[in-house]
Motif scaffolding. Structure first.
Motif, short mmCIF file in Angstrom:
data_model
loop_
_atom_site.label_atom_id
_atom_site.label_comp_id
_atom_site.label_asym_id
_atom_site.label_seq_id
_atom_site.Cartn_x
_atom_site.Cartn_y
_atom_site.Cartn_z
N LEU A 569 0.83 -1.20 0.00
CA LEU A 569 0.00 0.00 0.00
C LEU A 569 0.87 1.26 0.00
O LEU A 569 0.58 2.23 -0.71
N CYS A 570 1.96 1.24 0.78
CA CYS A 570 2.86 2.40 0.80
C CYS A 570 3.51 2.60 -0.56
O CYS A 570 3.68 3.75 -1.01
N ARG A 571 3.89 1.52 -1.24
CA ARG A 571 4.49 1.63 -2.57
C ARG A 571 3.52 2.29 -3.55
O ARG A 571 3.93 3.10 -4.39
N PHE A 572 2.26 1.94 -3.46
CA PHE A 572 1.27 2.57 -4.35
C PHE A 572 1.27 4.09 -4.14
O PHE A 572 1.25 4.86 -5.10
N ASP A 577 3.29 1.62 -10.03
CA ASP A 577 2.13 1.30 -10.85
C ASP A 577 1.73 -0.16 -10.64
O ASP A 577 2.56 -1.00 -10.28
N ARG A 578 0.47 -0.45 -10.90
CA ARG A 578 -0.04 -1.81 -10.69
C ARG A 578 0.58 -2.82 -11.65
O ARG A 578 0.52 -4.04 -11.39
N ASP A 579 1.17 -2.38 -12.77
CA ASP A 579 1.74 -3.31 -13.74
C ASP A 579 3.20 -3.66 -13.45
O ASP A 579 3.80 -4.44 -14.19
N TYR A 616 -5.45 -2.12 -6.40
CA TYR A 616 -4.97 -2.96 -7.50
C TYR A 616 -6.11 -3.28 -8.47
O TYR A 616 -5.95 -3.24 -9.69
N GLY A 617 -7.28 -3.61 -7.93
CA GLY A 617 -8.46 -3.83 -8.76
C GLY A 617 -8.46 -5.16 -9.49
O GLY A 617 -7.68 -6.07 -9.20
N GLY A 618 -9.35 -5.27 -10.48
CA GLY A 618 -9.43 -6.45 -11.33
C GLY A 618 -9.98 -7.67 -10.62
O GLY A 618 -10.63 -7.60 -9.57
N ASP A 619 -9.71 -8.83 -11.19
CA ASP A 619 -10.21 -10.09 -10.63
C ASP A 619 -9.65 -10.36 -9.24
O ASP A 619 -10.31 -11.00 -8.41
N GLU A 620 -8.43 -9.90 -9.00
CA GLU A 620 -7.82 -10.12 -7.70
C GLU A 620 -8.61 -9.42 -6.60
O GLU A 620 -8.84 -9.99 -5.52
N TRP A 621 -9.04 -8.20 -6.87
CA TRP A 621 -9.87 -7.49 -5.92
C TRP A 621 -11.21 -8.17 -5.74
O TRP A 621 -11.71 -8.30 -4.60
N GLU A 622 -11.81 -8.62 -6.81
CA GLU A 622 -13.10 -9.30 -6.73
C GLU A 622 -12.99 -10.53 -5.83
O GLU A 622 -13.84 -10.78 -4.97
N SER A 623 -11.94 -11.32 -6.06
CA SER A 623 -11.76 -12.54 -5.27
C SER A 623 -11.57 -12.22 -3.80
O SER A 623 -12.17 -12.85 -2.92
N TRP A 624 -10.73 -11.24 -3.50
CA TRP A 624 -10.47 -10.88 -2.11
C TRP A 624 -11.73 -10.32 -1.45
O TRP A 624 -12.09 -10.72 -0.33
N ASN A 625 -12.40 -9.42 -2.11
CA ASN A 625 -13.55 -8.73 -1.52
C ASN A 625 -14.69 -9.69 -1.19
O ASN A 625 -15.30 -9.60 -0.13
N ARG A 675 -13.77 4.79 1.35
CA ARG A 675 -12.88 5.48 2.29
C ARG A 675 -11.76 6.21 1.54
O ARG A 675 -11.38 7.33 1.91
N HIS A 676 -11.21 5.56 0.52
CA HIS A 676 -10.24 6.21 -0.36
C HIS A 676 -10.59 5.86 -1.80
O HIS A 676 -10.92 4.70 -2.09
N LEU A 677 -10.51 6.82 -2.69
CA LEU A 677 -10.76 6.54 -4.10
C LEU A 677 -9.70 5.59 -4.64
O LEU A 677 -8.52 5.69 -4.27
N PRO A 678 -10.06 4.66 -5.52
CA PRO A 678 -9.06 3.79 -6.14
C PRO A 678 -8.05 4.61 -6.95
O PRO A 678 -8.40 5.59 -7.60
N LEU A 679 -6.80 4.19 -6.90
CA LEU A 679 -5.73 4.97 -7.51
C LEU A 679 -5.68 4.83 -9.03
O LEU A 679 -5.27 5.76 -9.72
N PHE A 680 -6.08 3.68 -9.57
CA PHE A 680 -5.79 3.39 -10.96
C PHE A 680 -7.03 3.33 -11.86
O PHE A 680 -6.98 2.79 -12.96
N LYS A 681 -8.14 3.87 -11.39
CA LYS A 681 -9.32 3.94 -12.24
C LYS A 681 -10.22 5.07 -11.76
O LYS A 681 -10.12 5.53 -10.62
N LYS A 682 -11.08 5.53 -12.65
CA LYS A 682 -12.05 6.58 -12.32
C LYS A 682 -13.42 5.94 -12.11
O LYS A 682 -13.84 5.08 -12.88
N LEU A 683 -14.10 6.38 -11.08
CA LEU A 683 -15.46 5.91 -10.85
C LEU A 683 -16.42 6.65 -11.77
O LEU A 683 -16.14 7.75 -12.25
N LYS A 684 -17.58 6.03 -12.02
CA LYS A 684 -18.61 6.64 -12.85
C LYS A 684 -19.93 6.59 -12.10
O LYS A 684 -20.17 5.70 -11.29
N PHE A 685 -20.78 7.56 -12.42
CA PHE A 685 -22.09 7.62 -11.78
C PHE A 685 -23.17 7.53 -12.83
O PHE A 685 -23.00 8.00 -13.96
N GLU A 686 -24.30 6.91 -12.45
CA GLU A 686 -25.44 6.84 -13.36
C GLU A 686 -26.03 8.22 -13.55
O GLU A 686 -26.07 9.04 -12.63
N GLU A 687 -26.51 8.46 -14.79
CA GLU A 687 -27.14 9.76 -15.08
C GLU A 687 -28.46 9.85 -14.35
O GLU A 687 -29.19 8.91 -14.26
#
Length: 687
Positions: A569-572, A577-579, A616-625, A675-687
Motif C-alpha cells: 500500500l505504501c508503494r502505491f 504502478d499496478r503493472d 490494484y483492482g481487477g479479478d484479484e480485488w473481486e476474489s479478495w472482496n 474510504r479512499h478513491l481507487p488509484l488506478f481507475k475513475k469511478l462513474k455515476f449513473e445519469e
C-alpha cells in the motif's frame, strides 16, 4: 362531318332507341347539352334496356358500358367504366376518386379534395350497383358487338341498366351505406388479392419476425450488456476495467449471506429489512450544522481526477450508496459499518476519548468508576467515523466526532507530539505505542481538515507532520520512539510503525490544503522500503521479484505477509504502478498463501491488504472482496453484551488492543469502497 354534329347509324328504324356510334369534335364535353342518367336518393327511376338487333337473342343489357350518377348535397358522384368520379368544386372538371383514401385530385386546376361522408356512401353504393350489373352481364348470352364510344345520352332519353328500373328508397340506400364493415372487409380482400406475390411474402415474414421478437426480447433483456461507445471519435482513449454488473447481484448476495446468519425465509427477510434500516442511518443527518459541498462538483472531482488527490471525496453520504454497489459492497456491509459505529459511540468516555482498557467503565454506563482515555484508542475509534463521512459539522455522529477531536487537540504538545502520555512510565509497555498513536492521531486531524476545510486544523496538522519528519530514522523508517529518543543510533525502524507514519504523510499530501512536507522524507521512506524488500536467498521467497515481499525489520531473513500488505500500500502511494512485476508478485503471493479465512483471521493484516487489493483492482480485488466482506459481517456480534463489535479473542493482537482495536480496523475494512478513491481507475455515476 361538321363540328359538333352527331351521325346516326344507318337503318336506324331497326333499333328500338336512337343510338350514335361516333363523334368528332374539338370542343369540351361541357359544350353539349348531354349528361349522364341521374339517380336521386329520393326518387325512383325506371331504367330501360338498350336493345341492339332484331330478335330477343340479339338483345343485351349493356349496363357496364354506361354511367350512373348519384346527386348529394356536396355534389354529384358517378361511375364510368371501372372508375368512380366526382366534379371539381372549382372548375367542374371530372375527377377520379382514389377509393383507398376517398380523395380526388383535379387534372385541370390541381385542386385536391376529400369526399364528404355522404359522397363516400354514394361512391360505395355505385360500386355495389356496378358489381351487380357486371354479374348479370357475365351470366347473359352473346357477347356485345363492338361499337364506337358513345356520348352520354340526353336527360330525356331512355335510361340504361334495366335491372335498376326501380331505384331503392332513400331509407333502404342509407341502411346499406351504413353497412361499412362488409364493404371494408371486401376492400381489404381486394387489396390483398391485387398485391404482388413478393409483397405478400414480405408482409408475412415481417409479421412472423415481430411475433418472434415479442417472445424473445423479454428474455434477452435480462442478459447483461456492455455499451462500448455511443459516439465515434478519431482520438484514442484508454479502456477501463470491464465489469459485468446486474442490479440483482447485490440482493442475491445479501440473501445468501443472510441465510448464513439465520434460518427460515421469514428470518432472512427480517435480517435484510433490519440491515436496510441500519444502513440508512449513515445516509441521513437530521440536523447538519454546515452545508455539504455542491454535489455536481463532488461527482466531477471523483470521475475526472483519479489518483491520490481528492481521495476523500467519495465519503460524501449522498453518493456513498452508489459507490458501495459499484465497488462490491452490499446493504449488509453498510449495516455492519453502521452497527459498529453505534457500538463505538456507546463506549466513548465523557471527555470525548476512548480507552483500550476498561472501556466498559465509561461514565455513560454509570458504573462505579470513570475510564481514562488514551491517544491510540481515541484515534483508532475516530478513523471509521471519518471514513463514513461523519465530521464535526455533518453526519449522525457529528457530536461524537467533535468531542473526540477536541480531546485530541487538547493533548497535543507545542512541538506537535500527539502521543498524549509517556508510555515508558508504565511497566511492561516501554516504547510500545508511542509513534503508533501519533501516526494514527495525525491521520485523524488531516482527514478532518480535508473533509471540512476548517482552518482551525491547519496549524495542528502542520505541527504533527513536522513531528513525524523529525522522528524519522537514518534508514528512512520509524519505530516506537523518535530519532532523538533512541538509545542506540544503530536501531532501525520497523515496517509496521512505518506504515502509519507514511499514511499520515500521504493524507496530508493528498488533502490539497497546502500542508508543507519535506520531499526528503519521502525519499528516505523509499530507501527504507528498498531495504525491507531486498532479495531473499532461501526458497521459496527468492523466486519472487525484488520488492515484492517485505520484512518486519530490514535485517530479518523471512518476509511477513502482514508487512508485505502494508508495504505494498505504501508503494502505491509512493508512485508504483499496478503493472510493475514486483506488485504483481506481491498480489499473487498474498492471494495464494493468505486469503481471508476465519481459521487464520488477522484484522490488522486485512486492514492493509484490503486497501492494497482495492487499489490494484481487477479479478484479484473481486476474489479478495467476496471472501472478506462476508467473513467480517458474519464475525460481527449481532446480539449479547456488545452488539456491533468484534471479539478480540478472534484475532492476533486482540488481547493487547482489545475490542476497540479490532472493531475499528474491521469497520475501516468494510468502508474500503469509499474510504479512499481507487488509484488506478475513475469511478462513474449513473445519469
Amino acid at each position: 362531318m361538321k363540328r359538333g354534329q352527331l351521325t346516326p347509324i344507318e337503318n336506324a328504324d331497326q333499333v328500338s332507341v336512337p343510338t350514335f356510334v361516333s363523334i368528332q369534335s374539338g370542343d369540351a364535353l361541357s359544350q353539349f347539352d348531354y349528361g349522364t342518367p341521374q339517380i336521386s336518393l329520393s326518387d325512383s327511376v325506371e331504367i330501360p334496356t338498350l336493345v341492339i338487333g332484331e330478335t330477343p337473342e340479339e338483345s343485351l343489357d349493356v349496363a357496364s358500358a354506361a354511367s350512373q350518377t348519384i346527386e348529394t348535397e356536396s355534389g354529384a358522384v358517378w361511375v364510368q367504366g371501372n372508375a368512380v368520379l366526382c366534379g371539381c368544386p372549382d372548375c367542374q372538371a371530372p375527377m377520379s376518386v382514389r377509393l383507398w383514401l376517398m380523395v380526388a385530385d383535379c387534372w385541370k386546376c390541381d385542386t385536391s379534395i376529400e369526399l364528404t361522408p355522404e359522397q363516400q356512401r354514394a361512391a360505395r353504393r355505385l360500386l355495389e350497383m356496378q358489381r351487380a350489373a357486371n354479374e348479370q352481364i357475365s351470366a347473359s348470352a352473346p357477347a356485345l358487338p363492338t361499337v364506337a364510344p358513345q356520348l352520354p345520352a340526353e336527360r330525356d332519353e331512355p335510361q340504361l341498366f334495366p335491372e335498376l328500373a326501380t331505384a331503392p328508397s332513400q331509407e333502404t340506400v342509407q341502411e346499406e351505406f351504413v353497412d361499412d364493415e362488409r364493404f371494408t372487409a371486401r376492400l381489404i380482400r381486394q387489396i390483398f388479392n391485387s398485391m404482388p406475390a413478393w409483397l405478400v411474402s414480405f408482409l408475412l415474414h415481417l409479421i412472423a419476425l415481430l411475433i418472434l421478437a415479442m417472445i424473445l426480447l423479454p428474455q434477452l433483456s435480462e442478459n447483461p450488456t456492455i455499451t462500448i461507445s455511443s459516439f465515434l471519435s478519431p482520438k484514442d482513449t484508454e479502456g477501463g476495467e470491464v465489469r459485468i454488473q446486474n442490479p440483482t447481484f447485490e440482493l442475491q448476495d445479501d440473501i445468501s449471506l443472510a441465510q448464513q446468519m439465520t434460518e427460515g425465509d421469514e428470518e432472512v427477510r427480517d435480517v435484510i429489512q433490519k440491515a436496510e434500516q441500519d444502513a440508512n442511518e449513515l445516509r441521513e443527518d437530521p440536523k447538519p450544522t454546515a452545508p455539504l459541498p455542491d454535489l455536481d462538483q463532488v461527482k466531477k472531482n471523483i470521475t475526472t481526477k483519479a489518483g491520490p488527490n481528492y481521495s476523500f471525496a467519495a465519503r460524501d453520504p449522498r453518493i456513498r450508496q452508489e459507490i458501495v454497489k459499484q465497488e462490491g459492497g452490499t446493504t449488509l456491509t453498510e449495516a455492519a459499518v453502521s452497527r459498529g459505529l453505534r457500538w463505538l459511540a456507546s463506549v466513548q468516555n465523557a471527555d470525548g476519548s476512548w480507552s483500550y482498557r476498561d472501556y466498559r467503565y465509561n461514565s455513560k454506563t454509570r458504573k462505579r468508576r470513570s475510564n481514562e482515555g488514551d491517544m491510540a484508542a481515541t484515534s483508532l475509534a475516530l478513523l471509521p467515523f471519518l471514513g463514513a463521512g461523519q465530521t464535526p459539522e455533518s453526519g449522525r455522529y457529528k457530536e461524537t466526532v467533535a468531542r473526540g477531536l477536541k480531546w485530541i487537540l487538547e493533548q497535543q504538545k507545542d512541538n506537535g507530539d500527539l502521543r498524549a502520555k509517556d508510555m515508558r512510565e508504565e511497566a511492561g509497555q516501554s516504547y510500545h505505542y508511542d509513534m503508533y498513536a501519533h501516526g494514527q492521531a495525525t491521520i485523524v486531524l488531516v482527514e478532518t481538515f480535508a473533509l471540512t476545510g476548517d482552518e482551525r486544523f491547519r496549524e495542528p496538522c502542520q505541527r504533527a507532520i513536522r513531528f513525524i519528519e523529525n522522528a524519522q530514522y537514518r534508514d528512512g523508517g520509524w519505530r516506537y520512539v523518535t530519532k532523538r529518543e533512541l538509545r542506540s543510533r544503530a536501531q532501525s525502524g520497523d515496517t509496521s510503525v512505518f506504515g502509519w507514519q507514511l499514511m499520515a504523510l500521504q493524507s496530508a499530501r493528498s488533502s490539497n490544503l497546502g500542508i508543507k512536507i519535506d520531499d526528503s522524507t519521502f525519499d528516505l521512506a523509499e530507501q527504507y522500503l528498498d531495504l525491507a524488500g531486498k532479495k531473499y536467498r532461501s526458497r521459496p521467497w527468492r523466486d519472487y521479484a525484488v520488492g515484492s515481499l517485505y520484512r518486519y525489520q530490514t535485517d530479518d531473513t523471512r518476509p511477513k505477509h502482514t508487512m508485505t500488505a502494508e508495504a505494498l500500500l505504501c508503494r502505491f502511494y509512493l508512485g508504483w504502478d499496478r503493472d510493475k512485476p514486483a506488485v504483481r508478485d506481491a498480489v499473487k503471493y498474498l492471494l495464494k498463501n493468505y486469503p481471508p479465512s476465519k481459521k487464520n483471521a488477522d484484522v490488522y493484516y486485512w486492514y492493509y491488504a484490503t486497501q492494497a487489493m482495492h487499489h490494484y483492482g481487477g479479478d484479484e480485488w473481486e476474489s479478495w472482496n467476496l471472501k472478506l466482506r462476508d467473513l467480517l459481517v458474519l464475525m460481527q456480534n449481532r446480539r449479547g453484551r456488545y452488539p456491533g463489535s468484534w471479539e478480540p479473542d478472534d484475532f492476533p493482537w486482540g488481547a493487547q488492543g482489545g475490542r476497540i482495536f479490532v472493531t475499528s480496523l474491521a469497520i475501516c475494512s468494510l468502508e474500503v469502497y469509499y474510504r479512499h478513491l481507487p488509484l488506478f481507475k475513475k469511478l462513474k455515476f449513473e445519469e
